[in-house]
Write a protein that holds these residues in place. Structure first.
Motif, PDB file in Angstrom:
ATOM      1  N   LEU A 242       9.047   9.285   4.651  1.00  0.00           N
ATOM      2  CA  LEU A 242       8.311   9.473   3.399  1.00  0.00           C
ATOM      3  C   LEU A 242       7.060   8.600   3.294  1.00  0.00           C
ATOM      4  O   LEU A 242       7.158   7.372   3.258  1.00  0.00           O
ATOM      5  CB  LEU A 242       9.224   9.141   2.207  1.00  0.00           C
ATOM      6  N   PRO A 243       5.878   9.235   3.231  1.00  0.00           N
ATOM      7  CA  PRO A 243       4.675   8.466   2.902  1.00  0.00           C
ATOM      8  C   PRO A 243       4.573   8.394   1.382  1.00  0.00           C
ATOM      9  O   PRO A 243       4.510   9.431   0.717  1.00  0.00           O
ATOM     10  CB  PRO A 243       3.540   9.316   3.494  1.00  0.00           C
ATOM     11  N   ALA A 244       4.582   7.180   0.832  1.00  0.00           N
ATOM     12  CA  ALA A 244       4.557   7.006  -0.630  1.00  0.00           C
ATOM     13  C   ALA A 244       3.486   5.988  -1.008  1.00  0.00           C
ATOM     14  O   ALA A 244       3.732   4.775  -1.009  1.00  0.00           O
ATOM     15  CB  ALA A 244       5.929   6.556  -1.129  1.00  0.00           C
ATOM     16  N   ILE A 245       2.290   6.501  -1.318  1.00  0.00           N
ATOM     17  CA  ILE A 245       1.161   5.629  -1.676  1.00  0.00           C
ATOM     18  C   ILE A 245       1.479   4.880  -2.976  1.00  0.00           C
ATOM     19  O   ILE A 245       1.818   5.506  -3.983  1.00  0.00           O
ATOM     20  CB  ILE A 245      -0.123   6.464  -1.906  1.00  0.00           C
ATOM     21  N   SER A 246       1.367   3.557  -2.928  1.00  0.00           N
ATOM     22  CA  SER A 246       1.815   2.789  -4.092  1.00  0.00           C
ATOM     23  C   SER A 246       0.769   1.835  -4.665  1.00  0.00           C
ATOM     24  O   SER A 246       1.067   1.066  -5.574  1.00  0.00           O
ATOM     25  CB  SER A 246       3.081   2.010  -3.728  1.00  0.00           C
TER      26      SER A 246
ATOM     27  N   SER B 245       0.831  -1.207   0.000  1.00  0.00           N
ATOM     28  CA  SER B 245       0.000   0.000   0.000  1.00  0.00           C
ATOM     29  C   SER B 245       0.865   1.256   0.000  1.00  0.00           C
ATOM     30  O   SER B 245       0.465   2.286  -0.524  1.00  0.00           O
ATOM     31  CB  SER B 245      -0.956  -0.009   1.197  1.00  0.00           C
ATOM     32  N   GLN B 246       2.042   1.183   0.606  1.00  0.00           N
ATOM     33  CA  GLN B 246       3.026   2.269   0.493  1.00  0.00           C
ATOM     34  C   GLN B 246       4.390   1.639   0.245  1.00  0.00           C
ATOM     35  O   GLN B 246       4.637   0.504   0.649  1.00  0.00           O
ATOM     36  CB  GLN B 246       3.084   3.107   1.779  1.00  0.00           C
ATOM     37  N   LEU B 247       5.288   2.398  -0.384  1.00  0.00           N
ATOM     38  CA  LEU B 247       6.619   1.842  -0.669  1.00  0.00           C
ATOM     39  C   LEU B 247       7.320   1.468   0.632  1.00  0.00           C
ATOM     40  O   LEU B 247       8.024   0.469   0.702  1.00  0.00           O
ATOM     41  CB  LEU B 247       7.468   2.852  -1.456  1.00  0.00           C
ATOM     42  N   ILE B 248       7.127   2.297   1.664  1.00  0.00           N
ATOM     43  CA  ILE B 248       7.725   1.970   2.968  1.00  0.00           C
ATOM     44  C   ILE B 248       6.612   1.738   3.979  1.00  0.00           C
ATOM     45  O   ILE B 248       5.789   2.622   4.226  1.00  0.00           O
ATOM     46  CB  ILE B 248       8.650   3.103   3.459  1.00  0.00           C
ATOM     47  N   ARG B 249       6.574   0.542   4.526  1.00  0.00           N
ATOM     48  CA  ARG B 249       5.592   0.180   5.548  1.00  0.00           C
ATOM     49  C   ARG B 249       6.244  -0.814   6.502  1.00  0.00           C
ATOM     50  O   ARG B 249       7.139  -1.562   6.111  1.00  0.00           O
ATOM     51  CB  ARG B 249       4.380  -0.473   4.891  1.00  0.00           C
ATOM     52  N   TYR B 250       5.762  -0.826   7.752  1.00  0.00           N
ATOM     53  CA  TYR B 250       6.327  -1.736   8.746  1.00  0.00           C
ATOM     54  C   TYR B 250       5.508  -3.020   8.859  1.00  0.00           C
ATOM     55  O   TYR B 250       4.274  -2.986   8.834  1.00  0.00           O
ATOM     56  CB  TYR B 250       6.391  -1.050  10.110  1.00  0.00           C
TER      57      TYR B 250
ATOM     58  N   ARG C 192      -2.890   9.217  14.381  1.00  0.00           N
ATOM     59  CA  ARG C 192      -3.471   8.015  13.788  1.00  0.00           C
ATOM     60  C   ARG C 192      -2.542   6.793  13.891  1.00  0.00           C
ATOM     61  O   ARG C 192      -2.898   5.799  14.513  1.00  0.00           O
ATOM     62  CB  ARG C 192      -3.851   8.282  12.328  1.00  0.00           C
ATOM     63  N   ASN C 193      -1.334   6.880  13.337  1.00  0.00           N
ATOM     64  CA  ASN C 193      -0.485   5.682  13.329  1.00  0.00           C
ATOM     65  C   ASN C 193      -0.085   5.247  14.744  1.00  0.00           C
ATOM     66  O   ASN C 193      -0.078   4.064  15.064  1.00  0.00           O
ATOM     67  CB  ASN C 193       0.764   5.906  12.468  1.00  0.00           C
ATOM     68  N   PHE C 194       0.219   6.212  15.607  1.00  0.00           N
ATOM     69  CA  PHE C 194       0.591   5.868  16.981  1.00  0.00           C
ATOM     70  C   PHE C 194      -0.620   5.790  17.908  1.00  0.00           C
ATOM     71  O   PHE C 194      -0.640   5.009  18.851  1.00  0.00           O
ATOM     72  CB  PHE C 194       1.589   6.890  17.545  1.00  0.00           C
TER      73      PHE C 194
ATOM     74  N   SER D   4       4.279  10.581  -3.590  1.00  0.00           N
ATOM     75  CA  SER D   4       4.659  10.888  -2.207  1.00  0.00           C
ATOM     76  C   SER D   4       4.847  12.375  -1.998  1.00  0.00           C
ATOM     77  O   SER D   4       5.073  13.130  -2.932  1.00  0.00           O
ATOM     78  CB  SER D   4       5.968  10.163  -1.876  1.00  0.00           C
ATOM     79  N   GLY D   5       4.747  12.764  -0.728  1.00  0.00           N
ATOM     80  CA  GLY D   5       5.000  14.148  -0.336  1.00  0.00           C
ATOM     81  C   GLY D   5       5.434  14.109   1.116  1.00  0.00           C
ATOM     82  O   GLY D   5       5.831  13.058   1.600  1.00  0.00           O
ATOM     83  N   TYR D   6       5.353  15.232   1.798  1.00  0.00           N
ATOM     84  CA  TYR D   6       5.754  15.169   3.209  1.00  0.00           C
ATOM     85  C   TYR D   6       4.554  14.865   4.104  1.00  0.00           C
ATOM     86  O   TYR D   6       3.397  14.983   3.696  1.00  0.00           O
ATOM     87  CB  TYR D   6       6.476  16.445   3.660  1.00  0.00           C
ATOM     88  N   TYR D   7       4.839  14.473   5.320  1.00  0.00           N
ATOM     89  CA  TYR D   7       3.813  14.124   6.305  1.00  0.00           C
ATOM     90  C   TYR D   7       3.222  15.361   6.981  1.00  0.00           C
ATOM     91  O   TYR D   7       3.898  16.367   7.178  1.00  0.00           O
ATOM     92  CB  TYR D   7       4.425  13.266   7.411  1.00  0.00           C
ATOM     93  N   MET D   8       1.961  15.223   7.395  1.00  0.00           N
ATOM     94  CA  MET D   8       1.373  16.154   8.359  1.00  0.00           C
ATOM     95  C   MET D   8       1.477  15.437   9.712  1.00  0.00           C
ATOM     96  O   MET D   8       1.241  14.225   9.798  1.00  0.00           O
ATOM     97  CB  MET D   8      -0.097  16.433   8.016  1.00  0.00           C
ATOM     98  N   VAL D   9       1.823  16.169  10.756  1.00  0.00           N
ATOM     99  CA  VAL D   9       2.187  15.543  12.035  1.00  0.00           C
ATOM    100  C   VAL D   9       1.126  14.572  12.581  1.00  0.00           C
ATOM    101  O   VAL D   9       1.441  13.511  13.101  1.00  0.00           O
ATOM    102  CB  VAL D   9       2.536  16.619  13.103  1.00  0.00           C
ATOM    103  N   THR D  10      -0.158  14.925  12.423  1.00  0.00           N
ATOM    104  CA  THR D  10      -1.208  14.080  13.013  1.00  0.00           C
ATOM    105  C   THR D  10      -1.308  12.698  12.355  1.00  0.00           C
ATOM    106  O   THR D  10      -1.775  11.754  12.980  1.00  0.00           O
ATOM    107  CB  THR D  10      -2.583  14.764  12.919  1.00  0.00           C
ATOM    108  N   GLU D  11      -0.875  12.585  11.114  1.00  0.00           N
ATOM    109  CA  GLU D  11      -0.959  11.283  10.443  1.00  0.00           C
ATOM    110  C   GLU D  11      -0.193  10.239  11.242  1.00  0.00           C
ATOM    111  O   GLU D  11      -0.637   9.103  11.412  1.00  0.00           O
ATOM    112  CB  GLU D  11      -0.360  11.348   9.034  1.00  0.00           C
ATOM    113  N   ILE D  12       0.969  10.650  11.728  1.00  0.00           N
ATOM    114  CA  ILE D  12       1.801   9.723  12.502  1.00  0.00           C
ATOM    115  C   ILE D  12       1.400   9.746  13.982  1.00  0.00           C
ATOM    116  O   ILE D  12       1.097   8.713  14.574  1.00  0.00           O
ATOM    117  CB  ILE D  12       3.295  10.104  12.365  1.00  0.00           C
TER     118      ILE D  12
END
Ligand code: ARG
Length: 341
Positions: A176-180, A87-92, A208-210, A197-205
């Protein structure tokens, strides 16, 4: 003209419009800065993988993030094209542990299991932040897996500007958030692989993610460290934990020299974008439920208005997850072990 032979300049223009049209994106004010990397000539799995690495390198740019899209060979609307399964190039990775809990990102648990079925071997000692390999599928040629070399993955360890204990939570996130997995479409043309991809907005991480219970679920741990009673609603422990998570993520990205926007600035920039669009005679397609940040929404002007319900093209569209398609898994098996690093 079909996108296959179209001038790169023309595709770039369409991609910028697709971003401008994206109803869910608060960051559209800089839509004209989107850069195009043209990888329509990539024919093999390896070539697609290498173009993904070039994308990561170009867009990450050592932390000074550049908004970018890479396009691979397009197909006609109904055809099946190249797919990046991630879903993204970089994901955990998210690993299911015996007790039923998940180590890592629960959002990726099903996909992680699928990759392991296909032969991916996680690192010997698994962590909450193991970067998943890329799964690249070419139509009729099956899927292959590729480990992303470390130097392409810029990450930021999360510290708090005041609380020393924060660092011990061991949080980190990728720059980097990179929707793929979305398609980029216009006219009869569909780019089934077009990571952007572009840069993150702080709340995304931070929020939501945390913060999400079904993601890293960090609110109880942060609140406890803050000495808040997590059993009392009136203590607003979740709210206070969210604010400290935001401070920590914002501070850490800044210190690391990685581009990031806070939600208040993003809200202001978005309103400027709306005004500019309307001055140019265009209404702004928008989905309020996605646009308004998950924190402090009503402190922003964007909260108090509605947005155009039309969904014009060029557009970025969801596609059925390629890795859930049985036909593909059969062809993947037929091509033997798909793992390549
Ligand atoms: N919210 C997604 C994530 O946390 C990223 C979506 C795209 N965001 C962006 N700023 N371009 O990874």
């Amino acid at each position: 003209m079909s996108g296959k032979f179209m001038d790169a300049e023309e595709i770039r223009r369409k991609a910028r419009e697709a971003w401008r049209n994206n109803a869910r994106c608060i960051g559209r004010s800089i839509w004209e800065s989107l850069e195009l990397l043209d990888a329509r000539g990539a024919k093999s799995h390896e070539e697609v993988f290498e173009a993904c690495l070039r994308h990561l390198e170009f867009s990450t740019n050592g932390g000074r993030i550049r908004s970018a899209i890479t396009v691979f060979e397009p197909v006609a609307r109904k055809e099946r094209g190249i797919r990046i399964w991630n879903s993204q190039l970089i994901r955990y990775a998210g690993y299911r542990v015996r007790d039923g809990s998940i180590l890592g990102d629960p959002e990726q648990a099903e996909f992680t299991a699928r990759l392991m079925e296909l032969g991916w071997e996680p690192p010997a000692s698994r962590s909450r932040f193991d970067v998943l390999p890329l799964a690249i599928e070419l139509p009729g040629k099956g899927v292959k897996l590729y480990e992303i070399p470390r130097q392409y993955v810029l990450e930021v360890p999360i510290r708090h500007p005041e609380f020393e204990w924060f660092e011990k939570l061991g949080l980190r996130w990728h720059a980097l958030p990179a929707i793929s997995d979305m398609a980029f479409v216009f006219d009869d043309c569909k780019f089934t692989a077009a990571p952007f991809s572009g840069y993150y907005m702080v709340t995304e991480i931070a929020v939501r993610n945390f913060g999400d219970e079904n993601r890293y679920n960090m609110l109880p741990a942060v609140a406890e460290k803050l000495g808040l009673a997590t059993n009392e609603r009136g203590s607003f422990w979740k709210d206070r934990a969210l604010v400290e998570l935001c401070s920590a993520v914002m501070h850490s990205f800044k210190e690391a020299g990685v581009s990031m926007v806070d939600h208040h600035s993003a809200g202001q920039q978005f309103m400027k974008f709306v005004q500019k669009e309307e001055a140019n005679g265009r209404s702004v397609p928008g989905d309020w439920t996605w646009l308004v940040p998950p924190m402090a929404g009503s402190s922003m002007d964007m909260y108090f208005r509605g947005y155009d319900k039309s969904r014009p093209e060029p557009a970025f569209k969801y596609q059925k997850p390629a890795w859930k398609n049985d036909r593909v898994s059969e062809s993947a098996k037929a091509s033997g072990c798909p793992f390549h690093s």
